[in-house]
Design a protein around this motif. Structure first.
Motif, short mmCIF file in Angstrom:
data_model
loop_
_atom_site.label_atom_id
_atom_site.label_comp_id
_atom_site.label_asym_id
_atom_site.label_seq_id
_atom_site.Cartn_x
_atom_site.Cartn_y
_atom_site.Cartn_z
N GLU A 1 1.38 -1.27 0.07
CA GLU A 1 -0.27 0.18 0.55
C GLU A 1 0.91 1.29 -0.21
OE1 GLU A 1 -3.28 0.73 -0.43
OE2 GLU A 1 -3.02 -1.75 -0.73
N PHE A 2 1.81 1.13 0.89
CA PHE A 2 2.69 1.83 0.84
C PHE A 2 3.61 2.35 -0.35
CE2 PHE A 2 3.10 1.08 5.66
CZ PHE A 2 2.05 2.54 5.92
N MET A 3 3.98 1.89 -1.51
CA MET A 3 4.86 1.40 -2.76
C MET A 3 3.33 1.98 -3.70
SD MET A 3 7.50 1.37 -2.03
CE MET A 3 8.13 1.31 -3.82
N LYS A 4 2.35 1.06 -3.45
CA LYS A 4 1.04 1.55 -4.29
C LYS A 4 1.52 3.57 -4.68
CE LYS A 4 -3.79 1.09 -5.13
NZ LYS A 4 -4.85 1.75 -4.78
N ALA A 5 1.21 4.19 -3.39
CA ALA A 5 0.89 5.53 -2.31
C ALA A 5 1.99 6.51 -3.27
CB ALA A 5 0.83 6.19 -1.07
N ARG A 6 3.52 5.52 -3.51
CA ARG A 6 3.76 6.19 -4.12
C ARG A 6 4.33 6.14 -5.74
NH1 ARG A 6 7.37 7.97 -7.07
NH2 ARG A 6 9.69 8.12 -6.74
N VAL A 7 3.93 5.31 -5.91
CA VAL A 7 3.54 5.08 -7.35
C VAL A 7 2.74 6.26 -7.77
CG1 VAL A 7 2.60 3.74 -9.38
CG2 VAL A 7 4.48 3.20 -8.02
N GLU A 8 1.72 6.14 -7.35
CA GLU A 8 0.33 7.09 -8.12
C GLU A 8 1.03 8.30 -7.36
OE1 GLU A 8 -2.87 5.67 -4.80
OE2 GLU A 8 -3.49 4.35 -6.59
#
Length: 148
Positions: free
Chosen positions: A60-67
């Motif tokens: 989830e944290f990496m998803k937020a970073r990608v977004e």
């Protein structure tokens, strides 16, 4: 000797300007804490989640970073990959164990327990599908246009 040590511990006198600035600083600090996670914070939190073995949180944290839309560094790409890979690995193992449990229960004549194990297996398979869809959407929609 005691007067020296107690005098040494007293805070220095402060000017009126310094005291006024000190009153403003806590307000700024509270404002900073309310901001949503920034890319650097997301990556740092993903590292903490990885150390804690919390791969769903890491993903989830990496998803937020990608977004955020900024290109990922090499290290961030590795973290993105590891987060989702480990998140999937846990569930794949659970599917194998549920399948094995269903077979064992069925062979031992406990069909009700075998059905429960198969129901659990289908729940985990649905989670796997959801994670795969999430990572595929990120790969297709967010990452290729920004790949260096």
């Amino acid at each position: 000797a005691t007067s020296r040590s107690s005098a040494h511990l007293e805070p220095p006198l402060r000017s009126a300007h310094h005291l006024q600035c000190a009153r403003v600083t806590p307000r700024l600090d509270r404002t900073k804490r309310r901001r949503p996670a920034m890319p650097a914070n997301s990556f740092a939190l993903a590292r903490v989640a990885e150390r804690a073995g919390r791969y769903d949180d890491m993903a989830e944290f990496m998803k937020a970073r990608v977004e955020t839309g900024r290109p990922l560094s090499s290290e961030e790409r590795d973290m993105f990959s590891a987060a989702f890979k480990n998140s999937l690995t846990e569930r794949r193992q659970a599917v194998r164990m549920a399948h094995f449990a269903a077979e064992t229960e069925s062979q031992d004549g406990r069909s009700h327990n075998a059905e429960l194990a198969l129901g659990y297996k289908s729940k985990v398979v649905a989670e796997l599908q959801q994670i795969c869809n999430k990572v595929l959407a990120l790969l297709q929609e967010r990452l290729p246009p920004r790949a260096p």
